[in-house]
Design a protein around this motif. Structure first.
Motif, PDB file in Angstrom:
ATOM      1  N   ARG A  50       5.195   7.245   1.007  1.00 34.47           N
ATOM      2  CA  ARG A  50       4.305   8.407   0.852  1.00 34.47           C
ATOM      3  C   ARG A  50       2.878   7.966   0.548  1.00 34.47           C
ATOM      4  NH1 ARG A  50       8.211  12.414  -2.558  1.00 34.47           N
ATOM      5  NH2 ARG A  50       9.267  13.309  -0.761  1.00 34.47           N
ATOM      6  N   ALA A  51       2.735   6.910  -0.218  1.00 36.73           N
ATOM      7  CA  ALA A  51       1.401   6.388  -0.511  1.00 36.73           C
ATOM      8  C   ALA A  51       0.775   5.766   0.738  1.00 36.73           C
ATOM      9  CB  ALA A  51       1.468   5.364  -1.638  1.00 36.73           C
ATOM     10  N   ASN A  85      -6.785  -5.073  -5.396  1.00 38.71           N
ATOM     11  CA  ASN A  85      -8.115  -5.547  -5.014  1.00 38.71           C
ATOM     12  C   ASN A  85      -8.755  -4.584  -4.012  1.00 38.71           C
ATOM     13  OD1 ASN A  85      -8.763  -8.366  -6.159  1.00 38.71           O
ATOM     14  ND2 ASN A  85      -6.600  -8.467  -5.617  1.00 38.71           N
ATOM     15  N   GLU A  86     -10.061  -4.521  -4.059  1.00 38.51           N
ATOM     16  CA  GLU A  86     -10.815  -3.662  -3.159  1.00 38.51           C
ATOM     17  C   GLU A  86     -10.584  -4.082  -1.711  1.00 38.51           C
ATOM     18  OE1 GLU A  86     -15.111  -1.793  -3.864  1.00 38.51           O
ATOM     19  OE2 GLU A  86     -15.135  -3.949  -3.522  1.00 38.51           O
ATOM     20  N   ALA A  87     -10.319  -3.098  -0.842  1.00 40.33           N
ATOM     21  CA  ALA A  87     -10.054  -3.411   0.557  1.00 40.33           C
ATOM     22  C   ALA A  87     -10.135  -2.149   1.397  1.00 40.33           C
ATOM     23  CB  ALA A  87      -8.670  -4.034   0.714  1.00 40.33           C
ATOM     24  N   ARG A  88     -10.025  -2.350   2.699  1.00 42.38           N
ATOM     25  CA  ARG A  88      -9.902  -1.214   3.612  1.00 42.38           C
ATOM     26  C   ARG A  88      -8.603  -0.490   3.310  1.00 42.38           C
ATOM     27  NH1 ARG A  88     -12.556  -1.336   8.749  1.00 42.38           N
ATOM     28  NH2 ARG A  88     -11.431   0.628   8.929  1.00 42.38           N
ATOM     29  N   ARG A  89      -8.600   0.789   3.584  1.00 44.88           N
ATOM     30  CA  ARG A  89      -7.429   1.616   3.280  1.00 44.88           C
ATOM     31  C   ARG A  89      -6.197   1.165   4.062  1.00 44.88           C
ATOM     32  NH1 ARG A  89      -8.444   6.432   0.593  1.00 44.88           N
ATOM     33  NH2 ARG A  89      -6.952   7.596   1.855  1.00 44.88           N
ATOM     34  N   TRP A  90      -6.370   0.655   5.291  1.00 45.48           N
ATOM     35  CA  TRP A  90      -5.209   0.224   6.061  1.00 45.48           C
ATOM     36  C   TRP A  90      -4.523  -0.971   5.409  1.00 45.48           C
ATOM     37  CZ3 TRP A  90      -4.693  -4.620   8.077  1.00 45.48           C
ATOM     38  CH2 TRP A  90      -5.845  -5.368   8.308  1.00 45.48           C
ATOM     39  N   VAL A  91      -5.285  -1.835   4.754  1.00 50.51           N
ATOM     40  CA  VAL A  91      -4.681  -2.986   4.068  1.00 50.51           C
ATOM     41  C   VAL A  91      -3.800  -2.483   2.928  1.00 50.51           C
ATOM     42  CG1 VAL A  91      -5.144  -5.075   2.716  1.00 50.51           C
ATOM     43  CG2 VAL A  91      -6.564  -4.533   4.712  1.00 50.51           C
ATOM     44  N   ALA A 142       0.330  -2.700   2.689  1.00 53.29           N
ATOM     45  CA  ALA A 142       0.975  -3.297   1.514  1.00 53.29           C
ATOM     46  C   ALA A 142       2.004  -2.327   0.934  1.00 53.29           C
ATOM     47  CB  ALA A 142      -0.069  -3.676   0.467  1.00 53.29           C
ATOM     48  N   HIS A 143       1.676  -1.038   0.902  1.00 51.67           N
ATOM     49  CA  HIS A 143       2.639  -0.041   0.429  1.00 51.67           C
ATOM     50  C   HIS A 143       3.866   0.020   1.349  1.00 51.67           C
ATOM     51  CE1 HIS A 143       0.768   1.825  -3.050  1.00 51.67           C
ATOM     52  NE2 HIS A 143      -0.393   1.864  -2.405  1.00 51.67           N
ATOM     53  N   LYS A 190       1.311  -6.242  -4.532  1.00 48.35           N
ATOM     54  CA  LYS A 190       0.654  -5.457  -5.582  1.00 48.35           C
ATOM     55  C   LYS A 190      -0.759  -5.967  -5.832  1.00 48.35           C
ATOM     56  CE  LYS A 190       4.926  -3.952  -7.702  1.00 48.35           C
ATOM     57  NZ  LYS A 190       5.854  -4.098  -8.826  1.00 48.35           N
ATOM     58  N   GLN A 191      -0.972  -7.266  -5.689  1.00 45.30           N
ATOM     59  CA  GLN A 191      -2.319  -7.823  -5.809  1.00 45.30           C
ATOM     60  C   GLN A 191      -3.205  -7.315  -4.674  1.00 45.30           C
ATOM     61  OE1 GLN A 191      -3.126  -8.749  -8.830  1.00 45.30           O
ATOM     62  NE2 GLN A 191      -4.055 -10.624  -8.100  1.00 45.30           N
ATOM     63  N   ALA A 192      -2.631  -7.191  -3.494  1.00 47.15           N
ATOM     64  CA  ALA A 192      -3.396  -6.659  -2.361  1.00 47.15           C
ATOM     65  C   ALA A 192      -3.882  -5.247  -2.671  1.00 47.15           C
ATOM     66  CB  ALA A 192      -2.540  -6.662  -1.093  1.00 47.15           C
ATOM     67  N   ILE A 193      -3.021  -4.442  -3.270  1.00 47.17           N
ATOM     68  CA  ILE A 193      -3.377  -3.063  -3.605  1.00 47.17           C
ATOM     69  C   ILE A 193      -4.385  -3.021  -4.752  1.00 47.17           C
ATOM     70  CG2 ILE A 193      -2.449  -0.897  -4.520  1.00 47.17           C
ATOM     71  CD1 ILE A 193       0.175  -1.640  -2.956  1.00 47.17           C
TER      72      ILE A 193
END
Length: 104
Positions: free
Chosen positions: A81-82, A49-55, A59-60, A44-47
């Protein structure tokens, strides 16, 4: 990964875009593989924080896998789905396909 995270916190060099999210994703994925309950918080922290969409997409996917293991099919479906459009939009088709395959 914990040692890397500790060094990252003290490192004052310029960061690449999304580096913090990538560290959280990698640690979360490793913890998920080990079956550790703190994995979800890292992902959830990965999501968050700002990042590339693949990251964010990966994570999802990991959160979806955790939800499946816990028997929460609806939550897993939402995570997958996300993940799909995030991964597909950033040339990470293998992970988008994985999310589709795992979708309950």
């Amino acid at each position: 990964l914990n040692d890397g995270f500790a060094r990252f916190a003290d490192d004052r060099r310029p960061r690449m875009f999304g580096e913090l999210a990538l560290w959280h994703y990698k640690r979360g994925a490793a913890l998920a593989t080990l079956g550790r309950e703190e994995a979800a918080a890292e992902l959830k922290q990965a999501i968050a924080n700002e990042a590339r969409r693949w990251v964010h997409g990966r994570a999802h996917v990991e959160l979806g896998k955790l939800a499946l293991k816990a028997g929460h099919r609806a939550a897993a479906r939402e995570e997958f789905r996300a993940a799909i459009p995030l991964c597909e939009s950033d040339n990470d088709q293998a992970w988008a396909d994985e999310a589709k395959r795992l979708m309950p």
